[in-house]
Structures are given as structure tokens and as C-alpha cells.
Design an enzyme around this catalytic site. Structure first.
Site, PDB file in Angstrom:
ATOM      1  N   CYS A  60       0.831  -1.211   0.000  1.00 27.79           N
ATOM      2  CA  CYS A  60       0.000   0.000   0.000  1.00 27.79           C
ATOM      3  C   CYS A  60       0.865   1.261   0.000  1.00 27.79           C
ATOM      4  O   CYS A  60       0.402   2.330  -0.334  1.00 27.79           O
ATOM      5  CB  CYS A  60      -0.980  -0.022   1.162  1.00 27.79           C
ATOM      6  SG  CYS A  60      -0.186  -0.296   2.737  1.00 27.79           S
ATOM      7  N   HIS A  95      18.726   1.328  -2.390  1.00 27.30           N
ATOM      8  CA  HIS A  95      17.285   1.513  -2.198  1.00 27.30           C
ATOM      9  C   HIS A  95      16.627   0.209  -1.739  1.00 27.30           C
ATOM     10  O   HIS A  95      15.859   0.199  -0.781  1.00 27.30           O
ATOM     11  CB  HIS A  95      16.640   2.025  -3.485  1.00 27.30           C
ATOM     12  CG  HIS A  95      15.193   2.389  -3.328  1.00 27.30           C
ATOM     13  ND1 HIS A  95      14.802   3.575  -2.747  1.00 27.30           N
ATOM     14  CD2 HIS A  95      14.062   1.709  -3.625  1.00 27.30           C
ATOM     15  CE1 HIS A  95      13.474   3.611  -2.704  1.00 27.30           C
ATOM     16  NE2 HIS A  95      12.996   2.476  -3.232  1.00 27.30           N
TER      17      HIS A  95
END
Lengths: 272, 422
Positions: free
Chosen positions: B50, B101
Site C-alpha cells: 500500500c 534503495h
């Protein structure tokens, strides 16, 4: 046995540094190093004490140097017990630096003339070594009570203020420090009682008196009363929290005074 | 080889964009199959939660911009979404930046709530989908496994996930701080609201053995008690149960104090001073603040909890700085591991070496051939080179295979045999 004691000091300093770092960083690896260094130090330390006994011919708990070293030994033993029973690792960050300092002072203290007649005469009866050994173990137990009480007070205060410092999350829970303080106080009081009793017996066999009114005796009696009331106070309710913790702190101040202060005030209990 | 990561997260894109870009698990697998063609995009993985959509790909050297372009195009779902809708929110990381990342995401350093533990499971799930789809290969397998290792290191070596940052977990954490363990403790819920239920579930998971529920109307209490395996008790006998409870969670809609100071004192006496822990999540408060002044009684109202939580978040941020150092050192280790496996330079060096040998022989033996026309000279050289290539071809393809199997030992053996540097 100075060179052996230097090795002991080195091991304890390593243990102390790693215990403090483990406390700050919460690293398991550091804690393991600390525990192994402590174990090494303890083995060497035991050897040094036994060697002292063999070389000088008297129970190695008479002169200041010997007493400090022996006290350090009892502190390590007590910490190891608490570690084993409660896994209360943070105690090491308080105990190990103190132990290192005690050993350091013992090393720099001027060695006494060897084969002193006074020291040997004290060792002729078993009562005197038992008396001093028990009392040192009692003091070590009271040190544990003291540190556990400090941990209790710090955490209780932060819980009441609802502001938590970094140290809060690293200390054992309130229930655990309370248990540690209660059981150490009970052990300490028992040792103190037997220790005082053997002292009285020894004294009466030496000069027929069991009480000399000297400062050390008076303060020891006060200490005994204080810890007795602490135990009674705790047992009337299963948990007394802050008040009992304050007594644990005050009791230790009295212990320190009995141990060091009485020496300065002179009297029957000053030797060497 | 190059690694390219294109994505959006809660910082770069609003929810309206993220929800449109998100992939269901089925869409993930289907998407990966269409994206990874084995030529330009050689490996691929999609993490979709989400808070983020990340597309991680591996490509040949020199295909960086093509791959990036392809992934951005891919996100449009065959032009269902206009590129202008999401392109401005995308970030693109390549090679070391992409590795960093991924490490940060997996270690929960890039999460909305730093240190939350779910993201690791989400990356795990994404990886197993890609694995089933068959779109991961030697580089991404290594990379993702390394990322899991980093996450584990960060979690054990820093306090990033240590302090509670939600109210229901706070109850567990403070409970453990007061009692040595929650096992065998009794919790009392006053009010049967959702918040109380949530906290109670956490407490039960943490070991609380007995839960009592008191509610002014009995029906919701019975329902909640049933769900939690708890006992419903009568609201008007609250003071009797107060003494039995170690942890009390209060969340009623009452506009007065449900627990007054005399009630708490009486309970404490019955408990022989054993500490008790009150959590008041109701507004207006249901526990008289004077209760908190009693010794061995600890009361936390909603504001107290919120302020502890915000200080815990600051603590996590401090720990995150230490985690970044771990990430940095792991990036270097990953580079080394990858370099050790990189066959490109080895094959190039080997081919060069064989060709150099052939040319040297030609130069040495040239005069025996007598005068040649330039065409003949070129033909001789071409003959030599094609012989060298023909002979070395099976060798090189065998080396490639050991590389694809990530067999570092065999690769090293090849290097040793031909005396090649890394």
C-alpha cells in the site's frame, strides 16, 4: 602476587568495557566477550588469592590490600550468581568497573611486611577468617541490593513521569529488580548475622568480651537493624516498591561507612 | 550487467497515484512475464504494497536507458494509465543506488513508520512470486538474498524496531517493563470498544493468560469475551475485579471517572501492594488522574501514550542512522560478491589472450610464408582468428554456464588455469 593481579585487572577491565558497551549498544557479541573476560579474570583472581594464602601463610583477608582484592572477588561471585539466576546483564555495567577500581587500588597499595606476627596470630582460629569472609560476602550482597534499588528508582520515576530515557529500555523490569533486591537483602542479612555472631564468639574466646563499643561494631549493628527492618517491611506486604528501594540505597551508605569510615575513627577493629 | 529500479513510494506519490499503480499478486506474475524478455530486461521483480510499487530489473551493460524506458512504459499497463499521470512521481535508481534503495526498503528504513516489521515479509512474498514466475536469475537472486541478510543485521544490531510506536503495542511493552513477563497476568477491559479489543489481542499474544471484560451493557461484553476467549464480568462489581487485574484497559464513552482514587487504593490493598498498570484510552478520561499518584500504580492516559510514542519514533530515527552505516558497508560487500561472479571481463580477457598468442605466432613465423598480397595477409589472419574462436567457443560457453549457476569456485578455476587477473 602482584603480576598475577595485573592479569586479573586486565581481564576485569576488558570485561567492564565490554559490559558497558553491550549495555549501550545492546550487542550480544559484546556481552559474550565481557562474560568470558570476567570468567578468565575470576579464575586468575582465585589463583592469586590462593597463592597469597600459600606464600604469606595467613588467610588472605587481613590487610587493606588483601581485603580490597577479596571484596572484588565476592562482588564478581555475586554478580555471576545474579547473572545466572536472573540474566540481569546490566548489573555488570555497575559491578565490573567498581571491581576494576578495587583491584587497581589493591595493586598500588604498598605491600605489608611479610610474615607479620599479628596476621598469623589472627589466623590461628577458624573463627576470624569465617567472620571476615562472611561479612565481605554480606557487603557484596548489599551492593547488589543497592544497584537493584537504583535501577528500581530510576525506572519507577520514569514510569511515573512518563518520560523514558535511553537507559530505561535497557534495564530489567521492575518486578525483576524488585526480586533481585529482596532476595539479595535476605541473603546479605543472613550472612551479616552469622558474620557478626562468629565475630562475637571469636572476640569472647580472645578476651572474654563480645562487644567493645568500637565504631565498626556500632555501625555494623545499625546496618543489621536497617536491613532487618527492610526485610520485615518487605515481608509485611509482598511488594513495597519505592520505599524499600530507598532503604536499599540508605543501607548501602551505612555499609560503606562501616567498611571505610570506621577505619578512620579508630578502635578495636583497626589492624595492619 | 546493470540493475535498474523504478518505483513510487509514500513520499514520492500520493495515494491516488499509488493505488492505480499497485499490482495484485496475479498481476505481478503476469506483468513480470510480459516485462522480462531475456534480452533487454533479463531479470525482474515487483514489490507492490500500500505504500510502494517498485520494479526491480537487471539488464545488460549499455541497456540502461532502454530498460528504464521499458519499465516506465510497462507501468502504463498498455496505455491504460496515461504516462503524465504517474511519470513525475517516479524515481529511478541504477546500480549501487538501486542496491541501496532495495536494502533500505527491506530493512524498513524507507517505511512510513521506520522499523515496522511487515515490509520484510512483503519483499519476501514479492520475491517468491518472481521466483515462481521464473523472472529472477543470478543477479537478482543474489541481490534479494543479500537484502534479507541486511534486514536481519539491521534488526539485530540496531534498536530500529525496539520501542513500540502504536498504542496497542505500547500496552504490551510497558506491561513487560513493569511485570517481568506478561505470562500468567490478568487483564481487565473496561468498555468493549474496538481499541480495547485491539490492545487485548496484543496482550493475549504476548502471554496474558486471563482476560476479563466489563461493559455497561452486557451484550457487547459477552460478544467480545467470546471472541477473545475471555470472561465477561458485571460492570457494577468492577471494584471486586479491579484487585484481580494486573493490567486494566479503560475505554468507555462515560463522561465521568469510572475508576476513582478510593477504588484504586482499595484494590491495591487487596493486592498487597503488587503493582498495577492502568491504560486509559478514553476521552474524556475514565480514570481519575489522582490514581496515578498512588505508589505502585502506573496510569497512562491517551496523551501520555502519544507522547511516549513520538519519543520512541525519534529514538527509532536515531537508530536508523546507525542502520544506514550497516547498509553502506553491505553495499560494498555486495559489489565485491558480484564482481567475483562477473564473467564478462574474464571471457574478454581470455579471448584477448588467445588472439594475442595467435598473432604473436603469426609475427614470428611470418617470414617463412614469403611475400603475400594484403588480401592474402588478411585471409591468413582471419583464418587464425576463426580457428582460435572455434576452438575456444565450447570453453567459453562452459564458463558462461558455471557463471549462470553462480559457481564461484569453477569460475576461479578457469581464471587460475589461464592465469587471468580478476
Amino acid at each position: 602476587m602482584r603480576s598475577l593481579l595485573l592479569g586479573v585487572l586486565a581481564a576485569y577491565v576488558v570485561a567492564a568495557i565490554h559490559a558497558v558497551l553491550a549495555f549501550i549498544n545492546k550487542r550480544r557479541a559484546l556481552q559474550r566477550v565481557s562474560e568470558w573476560a570476567m570468567l578468565t579474570g575470576f579464575v586468575l583472581h582465585t589463583a592469586a588469592i590462593v597463592a597469597d594464602w600459600a606464600i604469606y601463610g595467613h588467610y588472605p583477608l587481613f590487610y587493606l590490600r588483601e581485603t580490597l582484592s577479596f571484596l572484588a572477588w565476592t562482588l564478581i561471585a555475586s554478580y555471576a550468581l545474579v547473572l545466572y539466576r536472573y540474566r540481569a546483564r546490566p548489573l555488570g555495567s555497575f559491578t565490573l568497573p567498581l571491581v576494576s577500581v578495587l583491584i587497581f587500588i589493591a595493586i598500588i597499595t604498598r605491600p605489608e611486611p611479610s610474615g607479620s606476627a599479628e596476621a598469623s596470630s589472627m589466623s590461628t582460629t577458624w573463627l576470624f577468617p569465617v567472620h571476615t569472609t562472611l561479612l565481605l560476602f554480606a557487603y557484596a550482597a548489599f551492593f547488589v541490593v543497592f544497584v537493584a534499588s537504583i535501577m528500581y528508582l530510576l525506572q519507577e520515576r520514569e514510569l511515573k513521569l512518563k518520560k523514558f530515557s535511553a537507559i530505561f529500555h535497557r534495564l530489567p523490569s521492575l518486578t525483576i529488580v524488585n526480586e533481585i533486591a529482596t532476595s539479595s537483602a535476605a541473603i546479605g542479612l543472613t550472612l551479616l548475622t552469622v558474620g557478626i555472631a562468629t565475630g562475637m564468639l571469636w572476640s569472647s574466646s580472645r578476651d572474654g568480651r563480645i562487644w567493645h563499643n568500637d565504631p565498626k561494631e556500632i555501625f555494623a549493628a545499625l546496618t543489621w537493624l536497617l536491613y532487618l527492618s527492610l526485610i520485615l517491611y518487605r515481608s509485611t506486604a509482598s511488594w513495597r516498591g519505592r520505599m524499600a528501594a530507598w532503604m536499599g540505597v540508605a543501607g548501602f551508605a551505612l555499609v560503606l561507612f562501616t567498611f571505610f569510615g570506621a577505619r578512620l575513627m579508630g578502635g578495636y577493629h583497626v589492624f595492619g | 550487467m546493470s540493475i535498474v529500479l523504478v518505483g513510487v513510494n509514500h513520499k514520492s506519490a500520493p495515494i491516488e497515484v499509488r493505488e492505480r499503480l499497485a499490482f495484485t499478486e496475479d498481476a505481478c506474475a503476469a506483468g513480470l512475464r510480459s516485462l522480462v524478455d531475456g534480452q533487454i530486461v533479463r531479470e525482474g521483480l515487483i514489490v507492490s504494497t500500500c505504500n510502494r510499487v517498485e520494479v526491480l530489473t537487471e539488464t545488460a551493460d549499455g541497456q540502461l536507458s532502454d530498460t528504464t524506458e521499458r519499465v516506465i512504459e510497462f507501468l502504463s499497463r498498455s496505455d491504460v494509465l496515461p504516462r503524465s499521470f504517474y511519470e513525475a512521481h517516479l524515481y529511478t535508481h541504477t546500480d549501487d543506488q538501486a542496491v541501496r534503495h532495495l536494502f533500505r526498503v527491506t530493512s524498513s528504513l524507507d517505511s512510513m513508520v521506520i522499523g515496522e516489521p511487515q515490509v520484510l515479509g512483503q519483499v519476501r512474498r514479492a520475491y517468491s512470486i518472481a521466483l515462481e514466475t521464473g523472472t529472477t536469475g543470478r543477479v537478482l537472486n543474489r541481490l534479494v538474498h543479500h537484502a534479507f541478510r541486511v534486514a536481519k543485521r539491521v534488526r539485530t544490531e540496531t534498536g530500529i524496531g525496539a520501542n513500540a510506536v502504536s498504542i496497542s503495542y505500547m500496552a504490551v511493552e510497558l506491561g513487560k517493563k513493569i511485570f517481568k513477563t506478561l505470562e500468567g497476568q490478568t487483564a481487565l477491559l473496561i468498555g468493549a470498544g474496538e481499541m480495547a479489543e485491539h490492545s487485548a489481542r496484543h496482550l493475549v499474544n504476548a502471554g496474558v493468560s486471563r482476560v476479563l471484560v466489563a461493559n455497561r451493557t452486557e451484550e457487547p461484553a459477552a460478544r467480545l469475551a467470546n471472541e477473545l476467549g475471555a470472561e465477561a464480568v458485571r460492570f457494577d462489581q468492577l471494584s471486586d475485579y479491579l484487585a484481580e487485574a494486573d493490567i486494566i484497559i479503560c475505554s468507555t464513552a462515560a463522561d465521568h471517572y469510572v475508576i476513582t482514587e478510593p477504588m484504586a487504593r482499595e484494590a491495591l490493598n487487596k493486592r498487597r501492594n503488587r503493582p498495577s498498570f492502568f491504560i486509559d484510552i478514553s476521552v474524556p478520561r475514565n480514570i481519575d488522574p489522582a490514581v496515578g499518584k498512588i505508589r505502585n500504580v502506573f496510569v497512562f492516559d491517551i496523551d501520555d501514550l502519544e507522547s511516549v510514542i513520538s519519543s520512541n519514533i525519534r529514538e527509532r530515527e536515531r537508530e536508523a542512522e546507525r542502520a544506514e552505516l550497516i547498509v553502506n558497508s553491505e553495499i560494498m560487500q555486495f559489489q565485491q560478491a558480484l564482481r567475483a561472479l562477473d564473467i564478462g571481463p574474464t571471457i574478454g580477457a581470455l579471448r584477448q589472450k588467445l588472439q594475442d598468442m595467435a598473432r604473436l605466432e603469426l609475427t614470428n613465423q611470418r617470414k617463412r610464408l614469403g611475400p603475400l598480397t594484403p588480401e592474402q595477409e588478411r585471409a591468413v589472419e582471419a583464418l587464425l582468428m576463426s580457428t582460435v574462436n572455434k576452438i575456444s567457443h565450447p570453453l567459453l560457453s562452459h564458463m558462461r554456464r558455471s557463471y549462470d549457476a553462480s559457481d564461484a569456485e569453477t569460475i576461479q578455476a578457469w581464471r587460475d588455469i589461464f592465469g587471468l587477473e580478476e
